[in-house]
Design a protein around this motif. Structure first.
Motif, PDB file in Angstrom:
ATOM      1  N   MET A   1     168.907  99.597 -37.415  1.00 29.81           N
ATOM      2  CA  MET A   1     167.453  99.516 -37.532  1.00 29.81           C
ATOM      3  C   MET A   1     167.044  98.054 -37.491  1.00 29.81           C
ATOM      4  O   MET A   1     167.735  97.192 -38.020  1.00 29.81           O
ATOM      5  CB  MET A   1     167.007 100.140 -38.858  1.00 29.81           C
ATOM      6  CG  MET A   1     165.493 100.273 -38.988  1.00 29.81           C
ATOM      7  SD  MET A   1     164.813 101.550 -37.897  1.00 29.81           S
ATOM      8  CE  MET A   1     165.570 103.012 -38.582  1.00 29.81           C
ATOM      9  N   GLY A   2     165.945  97.745 -36.868  1.00 28.38           N
ATOM     10  CA  GLY A   2     165.493  96.377 -36.758  1.00 28.38           C
ATOM     11  C   GLY A   2     164.834  95.902 -38.027  1.00 28.38           C
ATOM     12  O   GLY A   2     164.837  96.536 -39.051  1.00 28.38           O
ATOM     13  N   ARG A   3     164.200  94.732 -37.908  1.00 27.18           N
ATOM     14  CA  ARG A   3     163.608  94.137 -39.089  1.00 27.18           C
ATOM     15  C   ARG A   3     162.488  95.008 -39.626  1.00 27.18           C
ATOM     16  O   ARG A   3     161.742  95.614 -38.891  1.00 27.18           O
ATOM     17  CB  ARG A   3     163.063  92.745 -38.748  1.00 27.18           C
ATOM     18  CG  ARG A   3     161.966  92.772 -37.696  1.00 27.18           C
ATOM     19  CD  ARG A   3     161.512  91.369 -37.333  1.00 27.18           C
ATOM     20  NE  ARG A   3     160.515  91.419 -36.288  1.00 27.18           N
ATOM     21  CZ  ARG A   3     159.234  91.628 -36.484  1.00 27.18           C
ATOM     22  NH1 ARG A   3     158.782  91.815 -37.690  1.00 27.18           N
ATOM     23  NH2 ARG A   3     158.380  91.646 -35.471  1.00 27.18           N
ATOM     24  N   PRO A   4     162.340  95.082 -40.956  1.00 25.89           N
ATOM     25  CA  PRO A   4     161.240  95.857 -41.506  1.00 25.89           C
ATOM     26  C   PRO A   4     159.922  95.155 -41.290  1.00 25.89           C
ATOM     27  O   PRO A   4     159.859  93.962 -41.063  1.00 25.89           O
ATOM     28  CB  PRO A   4     161.580  95.962 -42.995  1.00 25.89           C
ATOM     29  CG  PRO A   4     162.719  95.066 -43.232  1.00 25.89           C
ATOM     30  CD  PRO A   4     163.236  94.560 -41.925  1.00 25.89           C
ATOM     31  N   VAL A   5     158.848  95.902 -41.385  1.00 23.57           N
ATOM     32  CA  VAL A   5     157.519  95.378 -41.142  1.00 23.57           C
ATOM     33  C   VAL A   5     156.673  95.600 -42.371  1.00 23.57           C
ATOM     34  O   VAL A   5     156.725  96.640 -42.985  1.00 23.57           O
ATOM     35  CB  VAL A   5     156.870  96.093 -39.945  1.00 23.57           C
ATOM     36  CG1 VAL A   5     155.433  95.647 -39.764  1.00 23.57           C
ATOM     37  CG2 VAL A   5     157.660  95.808 -38.688  1.00 23.57           C
ATOM     38  N   ALA A   6     155.878  94.609 -42.726  1.00 23.91           N
ATOM     39  CA  ALA A   6     154.981  94.787 -43.854  1.00 23.91           C
ATOM     40  C   ALA A   6     153.832  95.669 -43.461  1.00 23.91           C
ATOM     41  O   ALA A   6     153.221  95.482 -42.423  1.00 23.91           O
ATOM     42  CB  ALA A   6     154.453  93.425 -44.305  1.00 23.91           C
ATOM     43  N   LEU A   7     153.527  96.650 -44.289  1.00 23.36           N
ATOM     44  CA  LEU A   7     152.366  97.494 -44.092  1.00 23.36           C
ATOM     45  C   LEU A   7     151.237  96.894 -44.879  1.00 23.36           C
ATOM     46  O   LEU A   7     151.345  96.714 -46.072  1.00 23.36           O
ATOM     47  CB  LEU A   7     152.645  98.910 -44.599  1.00 23.36           C
ATOM     48  CG  LEU A   7     153.832  99.594 -43.938  1.00 23.36           C
ATOM     49  CD1 LEU A   7     154.081 100.920 -44.616  1.00 23.36           C
ATOM     50  CD2 LEU A   7     153.563  99.799 -42.469  1.00 23.36           C
ATOM     51  N   THR A 162     154.105 106.841 -41.958  1.00 19.31           N
ATOM     52  CA  THR A 162     153.570 105.526 -42.311  1.00 19.31           C
ATOM     53  C   THR A 162     154.635 104.446 -42.373  1.00 19.31           C
ATOM     54  O   THR A 162     154.320 103.261 -42.285  1.00 19.31           O
ATOM     55  CB  THR A 162     152.869 105.571 -43.680  1.00 19.31           C
ATOM     56  OG1 THR A 162     153.831 105.879 -44.695  1.00 19.31           O
ATOM     57  CG2 THR A 162     151.747 106.598 -43.696  1.00 19.31           C
ATOM     58  N   GLN A 163     155.890 104.829 -42.541  1.00 20.00           N
ATOM     59  CA  GLN A 163     156.950 103.849 -42.738  1.00 20.00           C
ATOM     60  C   GLN A 163     157.652 103.581 -41.418  1.00 20.00           C
ATOM     61  O   GLN A 163     158.477 104.360 -40.948  1.00 20.00           O
ATOM     62  CB  GLN A 163     157.931 104.350 -43.798  1.00 20.00           C
ATOM     63  CG  GLN A 163     157.272 104.695 -45.125  1.00 20.00           C
ATOM     64  CD  GLN A 163     156.618 103.499 -45.785  1.00 20.00           C
ATOM     65  OE1 GLN A 163     157.305 102.601 -46.280  1.00 20.00           O
ATOM     66  NE2 GLN A 163     155.288 103.469 -45.796  1.00 20.00           N
ATOM     67  N   ILE A 164     157.279 102.450 -40.816  1.00 16.99           N
ATOM     68  CA  ILE A 164     157.701 102.098 -39.461  1.00 16.99           C
ATOM     69  C   ILE A 164     158.387 100.745 -39.488  1.00 16.99           C
ATOM     70  O   ILE A 164     157.997  99.854 -40.242  1.00 16.99           O
ATOM     71  CB  ILE A 164     156.472 102.032 -38.523  1.00 16.99           C
ATOM     72  CG1 ILE A 164     155.697 103.355 -38.541  1.00 16.99           C
ATOM     73  CG2 ILE A 164     156.891 101.679 -37.100  1.00 16.99           C
ATOM     74  CD1 ILE A 164     156.482 104.553 -38.078  1.00 16.99           C
ATOM     75  N   ALA A 165     159.421 100.591 -38.678  1.00 18.66           N
ATOM     76  CA  ALA A 165     160.121  99.310 -38.557  1.00 18.66           C
ATOM     77  C   ALA A 165     160.132  98.861 -37.107  1.00 18.66           C
ATOM     78  O   ALA A 165     160.080  99.684 -36.186  1.00 18.66           O
ATOM     79  CB  ALA A 165     161.550  99.437 -39.076  1.00 18.66           C
ATOM     80  N   CYS A 166     160.182  97.556 -36.913  1.00 16.30           N
ATOM     81  CA  CYS A 166     160.342  97.001 -35.571  1.00 16.30           C
ATOM     82  C   CYS A 166     161.833  97.039 -35.195  1.00 16.30           C
ATOM     83  O   CYS A 166     162.679  96.622 -35.980  1.00 16.30           O
ATOM     84  CB  CYS A 166     159.846  95.565 -35.530  1.00 16.30           C
ATOM     85  SG  CYS A 166     158.066  95.397 -35.764  1.00 16.30           S
ATOM     86  N   THR A 167     162.122  97.550 -34.023  1.00 13.04           N
ATOM     87  CA  THR A 167     163.491  97.573 -33.516  1.00 13.04           C
ATOM     88  C   THR A 167     163.507  96.992 -32.109  1.00 13.04           C
ATOM     89  O   THR A 167     162.460  96.673 -31.544  1.00 13.04           O
ATOM     90  CB  THR A 167     164.040  99.011 -33.470  1.00 13.04           C
ATOM     91  OG1 THR A 167     163.453  99.709 -32.358  1.00 13.04           O
ATOM     92  CG2 THR A 167     163.730  99.770 -34.764  1.00 13.04           C
ATOM     93  N   GLU A 168     164.691  96.871 -31.531  1.00 14.79           N
ATOM     94  CA  GLU A 168     164.793  96.377 -30.161  1.00 14.79           C
ATOM     95  C   GLU A 168     164.066  97.288 -29.186  1.00 14.79           C
ATOM     96  O   GLU A 168     163.659  96.866 -28.104  1.00 14.79           O
ATOM     97  CB  GLU A 168     166.262  96.247 -29.767  1.00 14.79           C
ATOM     98  CG  GLU A 168     167.017  95.183 -30.554  1.00 14.79           C
ATOM     99  CD  GLU A 168     168.471  95.105 -30.156  1.00 14.79           C
ATOM    100  OE1 GLU A 168     168.902  95.940 -29.318  1.00 14.79           O
ATOM    101  OE2 GLU A 168     169.185  94.212 -30.659  1.00 14.79           O
ATOM    102  N   ASP A 169     163.887  98.546 -29.563  1.00  9.19           N
ATOM    103  CA  ASP A 169     163.183  99.510 -28.714  1.00  9.19           C
ATOM    104  C   ASP A 169     161.721  99.681 -29.107  1.00  9.19           C
ATOM    105  O   ASP A 169     161.062 100.619 -28.671  1.00  9.19           O
ATOM    106  CB  ASP A 169     163.889 100.875 -28.784  1.00  9.19           C
ATOM    107  CG  ASP A 169     165.311 100.803 -28.261  1.00  9.19           C
ATOM    108  OD1 ASP A 169     165.548 100.079 -27.279  1.00  9.19           O
ATOM    109  OD2 ASP A 169     166.189 101.471 -28.851  1.00  9.19           O
ATOM    110  N   GLY A 170     161.224  98.765 -29.934  1.00 10.55           N
ATOM    111  CA  GLY A 170     159.841  98.857 -30.375  1.00 10.55           C
ATOM    112  C   GLY A 170     159.733  99.541 -31.719  1.00 10.55           C
ATOM    113  O   GLY A 170     160.731  99.797 -32.398  1.00 10.55           O
ATOM    114  N   PRO A 171     158.517  99.875 -32.154  1.00 10.34           N
ATOM    115  CA  PRO A 171     158.330 100.501 -33.464  1.00 10.34           C
ATOM    116  C   PRO A 171     159.026 101.858 -33.543  1.00 10.34           C
ATOM    117  O   PRO A 171     158.916 102.668 -32.627  1.00 10.34           O
ATOM    118  CB  PRO A 171     156.807 100.661 -33.559  1.00 10.34           C
ATOM    119  CG  PRO A 171     156.239  99.732 -32.554  1.00 10.34           C
ATOM    120  CD  PRO A 171     157.236  99.652 -31.458  1.00 10.34           C
TER     121      PRO A 171
END
Length: 210
Positions: A1-7, A162-171
């Protein structure tokens, strides 16, 4: 999983709250902002009975939360804020609009959202928040976010996406979305935008990099 994103939740008074997504283990000290979910757009009348002292305390807890996540400040981490919110809920139930006003209700939610070190407390907070939402005294969007956050921490499917992370393939969802075909109906019930719109906003955030 890529870096987490602040909501980030922006309430009617233009207050920004970061609610970082994460794997169940930990929440990063800081991470880039995410677009605001389109809930809490209605202005709620603050009752004369608002507990101003408690309202101010919750807003101070939020300031500390944000300063730690966005500025690298040190107020002892999430645990002291979790402990204090637990005391407030034990005494008052969920601190809703009628008790502390809309901004401070959001502040209480942010503390609960970031209490990943104590999922049992998050579940207790969820029960109180659910009752407040059913009474029209708290944000259904906040309830949706906390519901999904607990799902992430439990490793189960999330309900609202609602809980989404940025990955190499996008959100990408941090954990799968249950019955994704009907998720927009649930999101609408929580005053959240359609999932496709949310992903489009997230795509722009993810493209900005760390």
């Amino acid at each position: 999983m890529g870096r987490p994103v602040a909501l980030v939740l922006v309430v009617a008074a233009a207050l920004a709250l970061s609610a970082c997504t994460s794997a169940p283990a930990a929440v990063p000290a800081s991470s880039p902002p995410e677009p605001a979910p389109s809930h809490d757009i209605l202005v709620h009348t603050i009752a004369d009975a608002v507990d101003e002292e408690l309202r101010d305390e919750l807003l101070q807890l939020l300031e500390e939360d944000q300063a730690e996540r966005l500025e690298g400040a040190n107020f002892g981490g999430d645990a002291p804020r979790t402990e204090r919110l637990a005391e407030i809920i034990a005494e008052h139930g969920w601190p809703g609009y009628s008790l502390v006003g809309e901004e401070a209700e959001d502040a209480a939610w942010a503390v609960a959202q970031h209490s990943d070190h104590d999922v049992d407390f998050q579940k207790t907070a969820l029960q109180s928040l659910t009752a407040a939402v059913e009474a029209g005294d708290a944000s259904p969007g906040n309830l949706a976010y906390l519901t999904d956050r607990i799902a992430v921490n439990d490793g189960t499917d999330q309900t609202y996406g609602t809980q989404i992370a940025c990955t190499e393939d996008g959100p990408q969802p941090v954990v799968p979305i249950a019955d994704e075909a009907s998720v927009d109906e649930r999101r609408a019930d929580a005053s959240l935008p359609p999932l496709a719109d949310y992903y489009a906003e997230m795509e722009a955030i993810c493209s900005e990099g760390p």
